[in-house]
Write a protein that holds these residues in place. Structure first.
Motif, PDB file in Angstrom:
ATOM      1  N   ARG A   1      11.412  -3.294  -8.655  1.00 13.57           N
ATOM      2  CA  ARG A   1      10.599  -2.520  -9.597  1.00 13.57           C
ATOM      3  C   ARG A   1       9.208  -2.387  -9.002  1.00 13.57           C
ATOM      4  N   VAL A   2       8.537  -1.337  -9.423  1.00 14.52           N
ATOM      5  CA  VAL A   2       7.168  -1.084  -8.951  1.00 14.52           C
ATOM      6  C   VAL A   2       6.228  -1.364 -10.108  1.00 14.52           C
ATOM      7  N   GLY A   3       5.181  -2.110  -9.831  1.00 11.43           N
ATOM      8  CA  GLY A   3       4.240  -2.486 -10.869  1.00 11.43           C
ATOM      9  C   GLY A   3       2.897  -1.813 -10.701  1.00 11.43           C
TER      10      GLY A   3
ATOM     11  N   VAL B   1      18.161  -6.674  -1.915  1.00 13.15           N
ATOM     12  CA  VAL B   1      17.635  -5.501  -1.203  1.00 13.15           C
ATOM     13  C   VAL B   1      18.193  -5.409   0.214  1.00 13.15           C
ATOM     14  N   ASP B   2      18.031  -4.234   0.794  1.00 11.32           N
ATOM     15  CA  ASP B   2      18.379  -4.002   2.196  1.00 11.32           C
ATOM     16  C   ASP B   2      17.195  -4.486   3.028  1.00 11.32           C
TER      17      ASP B   2
ATOM     18  N   GLY C   1       0.810  -1.213   0.000  1.00 12.58           N
ATOM     19  CA  GLY C   1       0.000   0.000   0.000  1.00 12.58           C
ATOM     20  C   GLY C   1       0.843   1.261   0.000  1.00 12.58           C
ATOM     21  N   ASN C   2       0.186   2.363   0.244  1.00  8.94           N
ATOM     22  CA  ASN C   2       0.862   3.654   0.256  1.00  8.94           C
ATOM     23  C   ASN C   2       0.996   4.124   1.692  1.00  8.94           C
ATOM     24  N   PHE C   3       2.095   4.764   2.004  1.00  5.61           N
ATOM     25  CA  PHE C   3       2.329   5.270   3.350  1.00  5.61           C
ATOM     26  C   PHE C   3       3.370   6.375   3.270  1.00  5.61           C
ATOM     27  N   LYS C   4       3.412   7.194   4.309  1.00  3.60           N
ATOM     28  CA  LYS C   4       4.360   8.310   4.349  1.00  3.60           C
ATOM     29  C   LYS C   4       5.794   7.776   4.320  1.00  3.60           C
ATOM     30  N   GLY C   5       6.611   8.333   3.444  1.00  5.55           N
ATOM     31  CA  GLY C   5       8.006   7.937   3.330  1.00  5.55           C
ATOM     32  C   GLY C   5       8.273   6.796   2.364  1.00  5.55           C
ATOM     33  N   ARG C   6       7.225   6.295   1.705  1.00  9.29           N
ATOM     34  CA  ARG C   6       7.379   5.145   0.801  1.00  9.29           C
ATOM     35  C   ARG C   6       8.364   5.430  -0.328  1.00  9.29           C
ATOM     36  N   ALA C   7       8.232   6.589  -0.975  1.00 11.11           N
ATOM     37  CA  ALA C   7       9.096   6.915  -2.115  1.00 11.11           C
ATOM     38  C   ALA C   7      10.565   6.956  -1.697  1.00 11.11           C
ATOM     39  N   LYS C   8      10.843   7.538  -0.555  1.00 10.89           N
ATOM     40  CA  LYS C   8      12.219   7.621  -0.063  1.00 10.89           C
ATOM     41  C   LYS C   8      12.771   6.221   0.216  1.00 10.89           C
ATOM     42  N   MET C   9      11.968   5.374   0.855  1.00 15.30           N
ATOM     43  CA  MET C   9      12.417   4.022   1.161  1.00 15.30           C
ATOM     44  C   MET C   9      12.653   3.204  -0.103  1.00 15.30           C
ATOM     45  N   LEU C  10      11.814   3.425  -1.121  1.00 10.69           N
ATOM     46  CA  LEU C  10      12.013   2.710  -2.385  1.00 10.69           C
ATOM     47  C   LEU C  10      13.349   3.084  -3.024  1.00 10.69           C
ATOM     48  N   LYS C  11      13.781   4.329  -2.831  1.00 11.18           N
ATOM     49  CA  LYS C  11      15.079   4.757  -3.372  1.00 11.18           C
ATOM     50  C   LYS C  11      16.230   4.091  -2.629  1.00 11.18           C
ATOM     51  N   GLU C  12      15.988   3.699  -1.380  1.00 11.52           N
ATOM     52  CA  GLU C  12      17.043   3.148  -0.529  1.00 11.52           C
ATOM     53  C   GLU C  12      17.068   1.622  -0.483  1.00 11.52           C
ATOM     54  N   ILE C  13      15.993   0.965  -0.887  1.00 15.38           N
ATOM     55  CA  ILE C  13      15.859  -0.473  -0.646  1.00 15.38           C
ATOM     56  C   ILE C  13      16.796  -1.345  -1.480  1.00 15.38           C
TER      57      ILE C  13
END
Length: 136
Positions: A102-104, A117-118, A86-98
């Motif tokens: 890929r996101v579908g 991944v980390d 789902g969506n949550f605060k900080g998701r985009a930042k964590m995706l950059k770090e993980i």
């Protein structure tokens, strides 16, 4: 309207995960199961024939369609592990770090193997997604 396939059921999570043919995917799925249950404090359940999830989230769309789905979940597919966070605060930042992912469609996160991944970031993502879904 047709009944949804993705409903909570009493099928065995362990039997399902141990039936995954690809050894790496099976081992990763069993590791993710432990992570998800530890982070959420909930016992995983099967949702439909192939999604493992923790918690339950009720949704309602503007169209009036509504139902229940796991708060967080994953599926060991042939090509990758698919996470439903789902969506949550900080998701985009964590995706950059993980790491490699890929996101579908619908925001699903696809990971080939846990080694890509980390895992600490993945744990954090599962926790944030779970808290967000449980808060409604």
């Amino acid at each position: 309207m047709a009944e949804r396939k993705t409903q909570e059921n009493n099928a065995s999570v362990r039997v399902f995960l141990e039936s995954v043919k690809n050894e790496t995917r099976r081992k990763d799925a069993l590791a993710v199961l432990k992570i998800m249950e530890s982070v959420t404090g909930k016992r995983a359940k099967m949702w439909g024939p192939s999604i493992v999830g923790c918690g339950k989230h009720h949704y309602k769309y503007a169209s009036g369609r509504e139902g229940d789905i796991c708060s967080v979940g994953f599926a060991p597919r042939v090509g990758s592990l698919v996470f439903y966070l789902g969506n949550f605060k900080g998701r985009a930042k964590m995706l950059k770090e993980i790491g490699k992912h890929r996101v579908g469609p619908g925001g699903c996160i696809y990971i080939n193997k846990l080694a890509d991944v980390d895992v600490k970031i993945l744990q954090k993502m599962i926790g944030e997604a779970f808290r967000h879904a449980e808060a409604g």
